[in-house]
Structures are given as structure tokens and as C-alpha cells.
Design a protein around this motif. Structure first.
Motif: not given
Length: 151
Positions: A71-83
Motif C-alpha cells: 500500500t505504501i507507494p499510493e498512500t504514505t510514501d514520504g508523507t507519513i509521520v507514523a503508523n
């Protein structure tokens, strides 16, 4: 492709993730070794042949981890602070060596943090095998960055 900023997530939107992965015996063995999980149902061919499944099962935590990774490329790649959390994990069907996994994420909730600086996004993640059988489902909640000014 970079992930989505908080503002780009739309509640109700389903994201079909393009990447898929065929799970190998090596994947399962390595994951079990790294996590020190020596459950014979995952590793022992003879033991597993005598179970209702008739063969070794892929470790369910590997399946869940793979689903997150896809899921990472289309959701949180480079835009996440934390799970923040993984909730309501289900494994309704087993995964076997050679199964190809695809994943979709549906945005179920989002809200800004109390300081308004970031956002919390919850997604329902579903993993399917090559026969479109649901093999893993869970909710994933993330702390997301807001878009930089001007974007």
C-alpha cells in the motif's frame, strides 16, 4: 509516485494498489527466521501435510506486513509521520507458497490533529489472492503530513 498528503485522502475512496507479489517459500522461511516463529505449520512440510490444509501456510504476520508494504507507494510514501495502529486484523483464508497477493485500501476516516498541523487517516486494507479470495483484512491508522504551503 509519492504518497498522499492528508488533504488528498478522501473518505470512501478505494485505492487499488498496482503492485502485487507472489509469495515464495523463501519469503515465508526468512520471515519466520527473523521473527523467531518456528511454528511447524509454517515450516515443516511433513507436519503440515497432516493438517486440514495439507501443506504449509504462509505466516499470517508476513501476509499482513506484505499487505502494508504493497500500500505504501499510493498512500504514505514520504508523507507519513507514523503508523499509529493496526486494528481488527482478520485472516479469513490461508496463504500458500506461490499465491500472488494484491491489495486495496479504503479510506474510512480522517481528521486533523488538535494543533491542526497534521492529520490522522484510517484505511481499511484488504489483501486478496490470485483467485480474488480475501486472505487478510485490517484497519491501519496513520499520522499524515499536510501538504506544504503552495502545493
Amino acid at each position: 509516485m509519492p504518497g498522499l498528503y492528508y488533504e488528498e485522502f478522501e473518505v470512501g475512496e478505494t485505492i487499488e494498489h498496482e503492485k502485487r507479489r507472489t509469495v515464495s517459500e523463501r519469503d515465508n522461511q526468512a520471515f519466520c527466521d527473523m521473527t523467531m516463529n518456528q511454528q511447524p505449520l509454517h515450516l515443516d512440510r511433513e507436519f503440515a501435510s497432516g493438517t486440514e490444509f495439507g501443506e504449509r501456510l504462509v505466516n499470517g504476520l508476513y501476509t499482513m506486513s506484505l499487505a502494508v508494504g504493497l500500500t505504501i507507494p499510493e498512500t504514505t510514501d514520504g508523507t507519513i509521520v507514523a503508523n499509529l495502529s493496526y486494528d481488527d486484523v482478520e485472516h479469513p483464508a490461508p496463504v500458500f507458497h506461490g499465491d500472488t497477493i494484491r491489495v486495496q485500501s479504503t479510506v474510512t476516516d480522517k481528521h486533523e490533529t488538535s494543533d491542526g498541523e497534521r492529520g490522522v487517516v484510517t484505511m481499511h486494507v484488504e489483501a486478496f489472492n490470485q483467485n480474488d479470495e480475501l486472505v487478510c483484512a485490517f484497519s491501519r491508522t496513520v499520522l499524515s503530513l499536510k501538504a506544504p504551503d503552495g502545493e
